[in-house]
Design a protein around this motif. Structure first.
Motif, mmCIF file in Angstrom:
data_model
loop_
_atom_site.group_PDB
_atom_site.id
_atom_site.type_symbol
_atom_site.label_atom_id
_atom_site.label_comp_id
_atom_site.label_asym_id
_atom_site.label_seq_id
_atom_site.Cartn_x
_atom_site.Cartn_y
_atom_site.Cartn_z
ATOM 1 N N TYR A 189 0.833 -1.209 0.000
ATOM 2 C CA TYR A 189 0.000 0.000 0.000
ATOM 3 C C TYR A 189 0.865 1.256 0.000
ATOM 4 C CZ TYR A 189 -4.285 -2.664 0.850
ATOM 5 O OH TYR A 189 -5.352 -3.518 0.750
ATOM 6 N N ARG A 190 1.942 1.240 0.752
ATOM 7 C CA ARG A 190 2.840 2.406 0.773
ATOM 8 C C ARG A 190 3.482 2.630 -0.588
ATOM 9 N NH1 ARG A 190 5.712 1.708 6.687
ATOM 10 N NH2 ARG A 190 3.913 2.438 7.870
ATOM 11 N N GLN A 191 3.880 1.561 -1.246
ATOM 12 C CA GLN A 191 4.468 1.676 -2.572
ATOM 13 C C GLN A 191 3.436 2.215 -3.562
ATOM 14 O OE1 GLN A 191 6.149 -1.916 -4.177
ATOM 15 N NE2 GLN A 191 6.617 -0.984 -6.134
ATOM 16 N N ALA B 184 -10.893 -1.664 3.372
ATOM 17 C CA ALA B 184 -11.282 -3.070 3.438
ATOM 18 C C ALA B 184 -10.291 -3.883 4.268
ATOM 19 C CB ALA B 184 -11.402 -3.653 2.030
ATOM 20 N N ALA B 185 -8.995 -3.605 4.095
ATOM 21 C CA ALA B 185 -7.972 -4.316 4.867
ATOM 22 C C ALA B 185 -8.098 -3.997 6.359
ATOM 23 C CB ALA B 185 -6.578 -3.959 4.361
ATOM 24 N N LEU B 186 -8.397 -2.747 6.678
ATOM 25 C CA LEU B 186 -8.565 -2.371 8.085
ATOM 26 C C LEU B 186 -9.797 -3.042 8.687
ATOM 27 C CD1 LEU B 186 -7.621 1.406 7.936
ATOM 28 C CD2 LEU B 186 -6.284 -0.456 8.947
ATOM 29 N N ARG B 187 -10.864 -3.149 7.898
ATOM 30 C CA ARG B 187 -12.057 -3.855 8.389
ATOM 31 C C ARG B 187 -11.736 -5.321 8.654
ATOM 32 N NH1 ARG B 187 -15.573 -3.356 4.121
ATOM 33 N NH2 ARG B 187 -14.650 -1.534 3.203
ATOM 34 N N MET B 188 -10.956 -5.929 7.769
ATOM 35 C CA MET B 188 -10.553 -7.328 7.974
ATOM 36 C C MET B 188 -9.686 -7.459 9.213
ATOM 37 S SD MET B 188 -9.712 -8.641 4.117
ATOM 38 C CE MET B 188 -9.023 -10.179 4.705
ATOM 39 N N ALA B 189 -8.793 -6.497 9.417
ATOM 40 C CA ALA B 189 -7.911 -6.536 10.584
ATOM 41 C C ALA B 189 -8.725 -6.411 11.874
ATOM 42 C CB ALA B 189 -6.872 -5.424 10.502
ATOM 43 N N ALA C 293 -11.711 -7.357 12.277
ATOM 44 C CA ALA C 293 -12.466 -8.595 12.442
ATOM 45 C C ALA C 293 -11.557 -9.760 12.843
ATOM 46 C CB ALA C 293 -13.194 -8.940 11.152
ATOM 47 N N GLY C 294 -10.249 -9.528 12.847
ATOM 48 C CA GLY C 294 -9.324 -10.581 13.221
ATOM 49 C C GLY C 294 -8.885 -11.467 12.084
ATOM 50 N N ASP C 295 -9.268 -11.103 10.867
ATOM 51 C CA ASP C 295 -8.906 -11.913 9.699
ATOM 52 C C ASP C 295 -7.544 -11.561 9.120
ATOM 53 O OD1 ASP C 295 -11.321 -13.225 9.864
ATOM 54 O OD2 ASP C 295 -12.329 -11.842 8.517
ATOM 55 N N LEU C 296 -6.963 -10.443 9.586
ATOM 56 C CA LEU C 296 -5.692 -9.980 9.046
ATOM 57 C C LEU C 296 -4.965 -9.206 10.115
ATOM 58 C CD1 LEU C 296 -3.915 -9.617 6.462
ATOM 59 C CD2 LEU C 296 -5.180 -7.514 6.041
ATOM 60 N N LEU C 297 -3.675 -9.427 10.251
ATOM 61 C CA LEU C 297 -2.869 -8.715 11.218
ATOM 62 C C LEU C 297 -2.025 -7.691 10.469
ATOM 63 C CD1 LEU C 297 -1.776 -8.306 14.071
ATOM 64 C CD2 LEU C 297 -0.106 -10.108 13.598
ATOM 65 N N LEU C 298 -2.256 -6.411 10.749
ATOM 66 C CA LEU C 298 -1.495 -5.333 10.118
ATOM 67 C C LEU C 298 -0.603 -4.688 11.154
ATOM 68 C CD1 LEU C 298 -4.239 -3.544 7.992
ATOM 69 C CD2 LEU C 298 -2.557 -5.196 7.228
ATOM 70 N N VAL C 299 0.629 -4.389 10.758
ATOM 71 C CA VAL C 299 1.568 -3.702 11.615
ATOM 72 C C VAL C 299 2.012 -2.444 10.916
ATOM 73 C CG1 VAL C 299 3.778 -3.864 12.810
ATOM 74 C CG2 VAL C 299 2.353 -5.908 12.551
ATOM 75 N N PHE C 300 1.711 -1.297 11.495
ATOM 76 C CA PHE C 300 2.085 -0.003 10.876
ATOM 77 C C PHE C 300 3.309 0.567 11.523
ATOM 78 C CE2 PHE C 300 -2.335 -0.425 9.786
ATOM 79 C CZ PHE C 300 -2.368 -0.001 8.489
#
Length: 64
Positions: free
Chosen positions: A14-16, A50-55, A57-64
């Motif tokens: 996403y940053r790229q 969408a990715a944040l909503r998944m995160a 919900a526990g379906d995706l772990l994002l580290v910023f």
């Protein structure tokens, strides 16, 4: 639940994409060019949302 490396890779992607869009926005010389970039920005924001909503919900772990 997904592991952190997958989330890290997604954040980097996403940053790229953000950097690429920012560069195109700076080079946009016409209203048509700016409209194309505007649609790309909207698409990126929707994908991140969408990715944040998944995160949340526990379906995706994002580290910023």
């Amino acid at each position: 639940m997904s592991d952190a490396p997958q989330g890290d890779a997604l954040v980097l992607a996403y940053r790229q994409q953000y950097g690429e869009i920012a560069g195109r926005l700076e080079r946009a010389s016409s209203a048509t060019d700016r409209e194309v970039v505007k649609r790309e920005i909207i698409g990126l924001f929707r994908a991140v949302d969408a990715a944040l909503r998944m995160a949340r919900a526990g379906d995706l772990l994002l580290v910023f």
